[in-house]
Each structure stands twice: as structure tokens, then as C-alpha cells.
Design a protein around this motif. Structure first.
Motif, mmCIF file in Angstrom:
data_model
loop_
_atom_site.group_PDB
_atom_site.id
_atom_site.type_symbol
_atom_site.label_atom_id
_atom_site.label_comp_id
_atom_site.label_asym_id
_atom_site.label_seq_id
_atom_site.Cartn_x
_atom_site.Cartn_y
_atom_site.Cartn_z
ATOM 1 N N GLY A 135 2.401 5.976 -2.786
ATOM 2 C CA GLY A 135 3.510 6.824 -3.216
ATOM 3 C C GLY A 135 3.566 6.941 -4.726
ATOM 4 O O GLY A 135 3.741 8.030 -5.282
ATOM 5 N N MET A 136 3.373 5.819 -5.410
ATOM 6 C CA MET A 136 3.391 5.792 -6.873
ATOM 7 C C MET A 136 2.236 6.616 -7.448
ATOM 8 O O MET A 136 2.412 7.359 -8.412
ATOM 9 N N GLN A 137 1.073 6.482 -6.846
ATOM 10 C CA GLN A 137 -0.112 7.197 -7.319
ATOM 11 C C GLN A 137 0.083 8.706 -7.274
ATOM 12 O O GLN A 137 -0.304 9.418 -8.193
ATOM 13 N N PHE A 138 0.688 9.192 -6.203
ATOM 14 C CA PHE A 138 0.792 10.635 -6.025
ATOM 15 C C PHE A 138 2.076 11.252 -6.572
ATOM 16 O O PHE A 138 2.068 12.390 -7.023
ATOM 17 N N GLN A 139 3.216 10.515 -6.501
ATOM 18 C CA GLN A 139 4.494 11.118 -6.898
ATOM 19 C C GLN A 139 5.360 10.201 -7.757
ATOM 20 O O GLN A 139 6.568 10.429 -7.877
ATOM 21 N N GLY A 140 4.783 9.156 -8.300
ATOM 22 C CA GLY A 140 5.544 8.266 -9.168
ATOM 23 C C GLY A 140 6.558 7.429 -8.391
ATOM 24 O O GLY A 140 6.400 7.182 -7.202
ATOM 25 N N VAL A 141 7.608 7.008 -9.069
ATOM 26 C CA VAL A 141 8.621 6.133 -8.469
ATOM 27 C C VAL A 141 9.265 6.803 -7.251
ATOM 28 O O VAL A 141 9.485 6.163 -6.220
ATOM 29 N N LYS A 142 9.553 8.095 -7.369
ATOM 30 C CA LYS A 142 10.164 8.824 -6.240
ATOM 31 C C LYS A 142 9.237 8.787 -5.015
ATOM 32 O O LYS A 142 9.689 8.571 -3.890
ATOM 33 N N GLY A 143 7.956 8.955 -5.225
ATOM 34 C CA GLY A 143 6.990 8.896 -4.124
ATOM 35 C C GLY A 143 6.900 7.508 -3.524
ATOM 36 O O GLY A 143 6.779 7.350 -2.303
ATOM 37 N N ALA A 144 6.947 6.479 -4.383
ATOM 38 C CA ALA A 144 6.901 5.097 -3.895
ATOM 39 C C ALA A 144 8.103 4.806 -3.003
ATOM 40 O O ALA A 144 7.962 4.198 -1.938
ATOM 41 N N ILE A 145 9.274 5.254 -3.422
ATOM 42 C CA ILE A 145 10.487 5.038 -2.631
ATOM 43 C C ILE A 145 10.416 5.806 -1.315
ATOM 44 O O ILE A 145 10.741 5.268 -0.249
ATOM 45 N N CYS A 146 9.967 7.047 -1.365
ATOM 46 C CA CYS A 146 9.853 7.859 -0.138
ATOM 47 C C CYS A 146 8.883 7.227 0.851
ATOM 48 O O CYS A 146 9.171 7.134 2.050
ATOM 49 N N ALA A 147 7.726 6.790 0.366
ATOM 50 C CA ALA A 147 6.722 6.184 1.246
ATOM 51 C C ALA A 147 7.259 4.889 1.860
ATOM 52 O O ALA A 147 7.110 4.653 3.060
ATOM 53 N N LEU A 148 7.884 4.064 1.041
ATOM 54 C CA LEU A 148 8.422 2.798 1.530
ATOM 55 C C LEU A 148 9.528 3.020 2.561
ATOM 56 O O LEU A 148 9.525 2.382 3.620
ATOM 57 N N LEU A 149 10.454 3.927 2.274
ATOM 58 C CA LEU A 149 11.528 4.205 3.242
ATOM 59 C C LEU A 149 10.963 4.781 4.539
ATOM 60 O O LEU A 149 11.436 4.435 5.628
ATOM 61 N N GLY A 150 9.969 5.644 4.420
ATOM 62 C CA GLY A 150 9.334 6.184 5.618
ATOM 63 C C GLY A 150 8.721 5.078 6.464
ATOM 64 O O GLY A 150 8.848 5.065 7.693
ATOM 65 N N LEU A 151 8.073 4.142 5.800
ATOM 66 C CA LEU A 151 7.402 3.052 6.506
ATOM 67 C C LEU A 151 8.377 2.110 7.207
ATOM 68 O O LEU A 151 8.130 1.688 8.330
ATOM 69 N N MET A 181 0.824 -1.199 0.000
ATOM 70 C CA MET A 181 0.000 0.000 0.000
ATOM 71 C C MET A 181 0.868 1.263 0.000
ATOM 72 O O MET A 181 0.550 2.227 -0.700
ATOM 73 N N SER A 182 1.953 1.264 0.746
ATOM 74 C CA SER A 182 2.823 2.447 0.767
ATOM 75 C C SER A 182 3.403 2.706 -0.619
ATOM 76 O O SER A 182 3.443 3.849 -1.089
ATOM 77 N N VAL A 183 3.824 1.637 -1.286
ATOM 78 C CA VAL A 183 4.377 1.781 -2.635
ATOM 79 C C VAL A 183 3.298 2.270 -3.598
ATOM 80 O O VAL A 183 3.536 3.178 -4.401
ATOM 81 N N ALA A 184 2.102 1.686 -3.516
ATOM 82 C CA ALA A 184 1.010 2.074 -4.421
ATOM 83 C C ALA A 184 0.590 3.523 -4.208
ATOM 84 O O ALA A 184 0.382 4.272 -5.177
#
Length: 182
Positions: free
Chosen positions: A72-88, A67-70
């Protein structure tokens, strides 16, 4: 009742939003994720959250990680997916390594064993509470009680593998949709 409009988070907001989930999510992040993502941050509404969780559950890996990757990807693309995942995963990774070291040293002590049982019970309670909260909007669809009942029968009574259960439920739902459209 007015609908809250979804807010589009930037990468910083994604990192710190999921960092908060990782920091608070002992015993499972799903109950807190629902609260933060839907009720606090308004990134998704109830239906979007439930639908995304359904997709994330059939994917390999942890639901909240998916869900964090999805999100992040939905709102900011690959960079958002990485940020959300690292945050989690930042805080839980540090915490798990530390807890493992503690448990390895003291696992034979009775109060440590009781502590672990209590933590497991509270995590199960949080999971049930979130499941009931998410079930409410789903029950508006006439197929949902049928699908839930069949899910329990297939998984708990017949003990079918997940992929077979999902395939059967998919086919049954398609048949019901042909009989009575939504």
C-alpha cells in the motif's frame, strides 16, 4: 515467455484486493496472497514478492500484515498502506471474534476438536506448497542452497534465536560474495 508488467493499484483496488485476501485466507493468507498479488493482480512480479516477503519476515508482526502495509505504501503512500491494511483485517477480525465465541462454547465436543486439527493440517499444507513455489526462483543463486542448509542447521538443530541466525547468515553470505561475486 513475456514478462507481465506490474499494475499500479489505486487505494480502492488496494482495499478490495487485500479484502479478498482477508476473506479467502483461512489458515494463513500467504499462499493466496502470492496468487492474488503476483499472478492475478500483477502488482508485483515473483522476485519482487519474494524479496518483499523476506523483508516482511524479519520485521515484527505478521508477514502478510507487513506486506499489505508495504505494498500500500509503495503504490499510494500512507493512504494506500491504511487502505490495504483495513482491507486485509476487516473480515478476519469479525470472523476470529465469531469463531472464538463458537470454540469457547463447544471446545469439549470431539468433532470440534477434530475439525480444528483438520484445519491446522490443511493450513500447513498450503504453507508448504507456497514455500516450494517461492523456492524455485531462489535456487538459481549459488548461495541459496548453502543459506537454506545453514538455516536448517542453525534453527532446527542448533536452535539459535532468529536474530543470531540472521546475523550469522548475513556474515556468511557477505564472505561468500567476496569470494565469488554474483
Amino acid at each position: 515467455m513475456t514478462m507481465q508488467q506490474n499494475i499500479t493499484p489505486d487505494c480502492r483496488a488496494l482495499f478490495f484486493g487485500f479484502f479478498k485476501l482477508g476473506l479467502m485466507g483461512f489458515g494463513g493468507v500467504l499462499p493466496i496472497a502470492h496468487h492474488v498479488i503476483v499472478e492475478e493482480k500483477h502488482w508485483l512480479d515473483q522476485n519482487q514478492f519474494t524479496n518483499l516477503l523476506g523483508v516482511c519476515q524479519i520485521l515484527p508482526g505478521g508477514n502478510i500484515v507487513n506486506m499489505s502495509v508495504a505494498i500500500g505504501m509503495q503504490f499510494q503512500g500512507v493512504k494506500g498502506a491504511i487502505c490495504a491494511l483495513l482491507g486485509l483485517i476487516t473480515v478476519p477480525t469479525i470472523f476470529v471474534v465469531s469463531c472464538y465465541q463458537f470454540y469457547e462454547q463447544f471446545k469439549d465436543i470431539l468433532w470440534v476438536q477434530h475439525l480444528m486439527l483438520g484445519l491446522a493440517a490443511s493450513a500447513a499444507g498450503l504453507l508448504f506448497a507456497t514455500a516450494f513455489k517461492m523456492l524455485k526462483p531462489l535456487l538459481k543463486n549459488y548461495l541459496m542452497p548453502i543459506t537454506l542448509g545453514l538455516t536448517f542447521i542453525f534453527t532446527l538443530w542448533i536452535k539459535l534465536p532468529l536474530i543470531m541466525t540472521l546475523s550469522l547468515l548475513f556474515i556468511i553470505n557477505l564472505i561468500f560474495l567476496r569470494i565469488k561475486p554474483l
